[in-house]
Design an enzyme around this catalytic site. Structure first.
Site, PDB file in Angstrom:
ATOM      1  N   ARG A  64       0.788  -1.260   0.000  1.00 52.99           N
ATOM      2  CA  ARG A  64       0.000   0.000   0.000  1.00 52.99           C
ATOM      3  C   ARG A  64       0.806   1.289   0.000  1.00 52.99           C
ATOM      4  NH1 ARG A  64      -4.140  -2.938  -1.719  1.00 52.99           N
ATOM      5  NH2 ARG A  64      -5.279  -4.054  -0.132  1.00 52.99           N
ATOM      6  N   ASP A 152      -2.244  -6.258 -11.159  1.00 49.00           N
ATOM      7  CA  ASP A 152      -3.081  -6.894 -10.123  1.00 49.00           C
ATOM      8  C   ASP A 152      -4.096  -5.928  -9.505  1.00 49.00           C
ATOM      9  OD1 ASP A 152      -3.816  -9.182  -8.567  1.00 49.00           O
ATOM     10  OD2 ASP A 152      -3.016  -8.093  -6.859  1.00 49.00           O
ATOM     11  N   HIS A 232      -3.337 -15.999  -7.988  1.00 52.83           N
ATOM     12  CA  HIS A 232      -4.498 -16.511  -7.234  1.00 52.83           C
ATOM     13  C   HIS A 232      -5.530 -17.276  -8.064  1.00 52.83           C
ATOM     14  CE1 HIS A 232      -6.033 -12.738  -8.824  1.00 52.83           C
ATOM     15  NE2 HIS A 232      -5.467 -11.991  -7.896  1.00 52.83           N
ATOM     16  N   ASP A 305      -1.433 -13.168  -1.425  1.00 53.77           N
ATOM     17  CA  ASP A 305      -2.249 -12.023  -1.857  1.00 53.77           C
ATOM     18  C   ASP A 305      -2.640 -11.184  -0.631  1.00 53.77           C
ATOM     19  OD1 ASP A 305      -3.558 -10.142  -3.332  1.00 53.77           O
ATOM     20  OD2 ASP A 305      -5.214 -11.430  -3.962  1.00 53.77           O
ATOM     21  N   HIS A 309      -6.670  -4.017   4.575  1.00 57.17           N
ATOM     22  CA  HIS A 309      -7.595  -2.879   4.411  1.00 57.17           C
ATOM     23  C   HIS A 309      -7.852  -2.232   5.759  1.00 57.17           C
ATOM     24  CE1 HIS A 309      -8.489  -3.218   0.194  1.00 57.17           C
ATOM     25  NE2 HIS A 309      -8.598  -4.517   0.314  1.00 57.17           N
TER      26      HIS A 309
HETATM   27  O1  DOR Z   1      -8.987  -9.160  -2.968  1.00 55.74           O
HETATM   28  C1  DOR Z   1      -8.165  -8.506  -3.588  1.00 55.74           C
HETATM   29  N1  DOR Z   1      -7.587  -7.422  -3.047  1.00 55.74           N
HETATM   30  N2  DOR Z   1      -7.838  -8.872  -4.817  1.00 55.74           N
HETATM   31  C2  DOR Z   1      -7.068  -8.113  -5.616  1.00 55.74           C
HETATM   32  O2  DOR Z   1      -6.814  -8.508  -6.725  1.00 55.74           O
HETATM   33  C3  DOR Z   1      -6.588  -6.804  -5.146  1.00 55.74           C
HETATM   34  C4  DOR Z   1      -6.488  -6.785  -3.681  1.00 55.74           C
HETATM   35  C5  DOR Z   1      -6.281  -5.422  -3.117  1.00 55.74           C
HETATM   36  O3  DOR Z   1      -5.445  -4.670  -3.632  1.00 55.74           O
HETATM   37  O4  DOR Z   1      -6.918  -5.095  -2.114  1.00 55.74           O
HETATM   38 ZN    ZN Z   2      -5.416  -9.977  -7.887  1.00 59.65          ZN
HETATM   39 ZN    ZN Z   3      -3.325  -9.046  -5.187  1.00 58.19          ZN
END
Ligand code: DOR
Ligand code: ZN
Ligand code: ZN
Length: 428
Positions: A64, A152, A232, A305, A309
């Site tokens: 991030r 992505d 993924h 992955d 958040h």
């Molecule tokens: O669930 C996801 N979150 N899939 C993604 O491809 C992007 C990622 C994100 O950046 O939060």
């Molecule tokens: Zn992704």
């Molecule tokens: Zn991702």
């Protein structure tokens, strides 16, 4: 400066080592892996009944930074990686600004060096600003240290631009990491389309939204000869297509996440937004295909992955919530508890999926305990049982559907370049 890891079960699949041995580290490098090493000058680490293996490598994390540091930054992400047992991570370019030029990539490397915990490799954006219109300066991204390119979070919708990206990356033998999602098909979708989406009253994302783009990118890999890595994978169709592509000898690899291997769409019924992820948690039929894909070698590796958040992005109605699961601090324990402990895969296979193969995909000299290599090592206690407590997460992202679960088999020490960076869940 010497470290001596004594009496652990050493697993180094590349060198066919699966035995109780000692590992001597001198000035950050592996000096020797042998039985009964004695060295009076070395600091001793007692690894009796523990697993000692090459440091785990996560090809797919979201840190991030720059721009979204309230969700995660390079320091908090590196800390999460270190306590999670990862020595190397590759961070995705959907930052703000995106990693679409050399200076952003250099900035990330610089921040990671200053943090000084784990190896952080940036992944460049395929297109400028991830807008899907114009290719990023790929040679510049490579010179700045990017190890792959990816869009992505998005898919490159234009097949023409994707072809150009592949032609370009082929010249540098650079992996292109594909997030496969036909947004026309997945638009407005909240969860996997099927029985449970109907019952729960949420808009579905069909498996075909993934399959269509996997098929396209396999064709474009055939056309260009470029290295395509599928992020993924979550569907039976994707596994079948990738298996066929591999049989044909195409230059394709793929990863699967712990959550797609373990959790099905049924759990979305709690409307816990921490189950909301892209691609979505699929049905049992797809999970079985993923497990089969792991067993027969179609699936090369496991990547988290890790998508942290802010709570505001999750503390809301399901359809408004952000997509993503914070995965670095639970990945090893989830795989140990659900797959290794249930005899679905061996610990050696886990080391292949999480250290050996990711290194091979990146083409880096890691994923083994070769003498002379930089000492990146993960030590796991297969018997340690702990609850997943997000209050103890170093990641700013507390968004995990595994919260509160009790898991057996945790990383207890992480060593990067011969330095202990995490011990017993604490960053050093
Ligand atoms: O669930 C996801 N979150 N899939 C993604 O491809 C992007 C990622 C994100 O950046 O939060
Ligand atoms: Zn992704
Ligand atoms: Zn991702």
């Amino acid at each position: 400066m010497k470290l001596l890891i004594k009496g652990g079960k050493v697993l180094d699949p590349i060198n066919n080592i699966d035995d109780v041995m000692d590992v001597l580290i001198t000035d950050g490098k592996i000096t020797t892996v042998q039985k009964n090493i004695n060295d009076n000058e070395a600091e001793i680490i007692d690894a009796t009944d523990k697993i000692v293996c090459p440091g785990f490598i996560d090809l797919h994390v979201h840190f991030r930074e720059p721009g979204l540091e309230y969700k995660e930054d390079i320091t908090s992400g590196s800390e999460a990686a270190a306590v999670g047992g990862f020595t190397t991570v590759c961070c995705m370019p959907n930052t703000n600004p995106a990693i679409d030029n050399g200076s952003v990539a250099v900035y990330i490397k610089d921040r990671a060096d200053k943090t000084g915990l784990v190896n952080v490799f940036p992944i460049g954006s395929i297109t400028k600003g991830q807008e899907g219109k114009e290719l990023s300066p790929i040679a510049e991204l490579i010179s700045a240290g990017c190890v792959a390119i990816s869009e992505d979070g998005h898919t490159v919708a234009s097949s023409k631009i994707m072809r150009n990206a592949l032609e370009y990356s082929k010249m540098f033998d650079l992996p292109v990491m594909c997030h496969c999602e036909d947004k026309q098909l997945s638009r407005e979708g909240q969860m996997h389309e099927g029985y449970f989406s109907t019952i729960y009253g949420l808009t579905g994302i069909p498996a075909e939204a993934e399959d269509v783009i996997v098929a396209r990118d396999i064709m474009l890999s055939r056309l260009t000869g470029a290295k395509v890595h599928f992020c993924h994978v979550s569907t039976k169709g994707a596994v079948e297509l990738i298996s066929q592509a591999k049989e044909e000898g195409l230059n394709v690899t793929c990863e699967v996440t712990p959550h797609h291997l373990i959790l099905s769409d049924e759990i979305v019924g709690d409307y816990d937004t921490d189950t909301k992820v892209s691609p979505p948690l699929r049905s049992q039929e797809h999970i079985e295909a993923l497990i089969e894909g792991i067993k027969d070698g179609t699936i090369d590796c496991i990547a988290t992955d890790h998508a942290p958040h802010h709570f505001e992005g999750k503390d809301c109605e399901y359809d408004l919530a952000d997509f993503g699961i914070s995965g670095l601090e639970t990945a090893i324990a989830v795989i140990m508890d659900k797959l290794v402990d249930n005899n679905i895969i061996t610990i050696t296979k886990m080391v292949e999926l999480m250290a050996v193969e990711p290194a091979s995909i990146l083409g880096i000299d890691k994923g083994t305990l070769n003498e002379g290599n930089l000492a990146d090592i993960t030590i796991i206690d297969p018997e340690l049982t702990k609850d997943v407590d997000t209050n103890n997460f170093y990641s700013k992202g507390k968004n995990t559907p595994f919260k509160g679960s009790t898991l057996k088999g945790w990383p207890i020490m992480t060593i990067v370049n011969g330095r202990i960076v995490a011990h017993d869940g604490v960053v050093i």
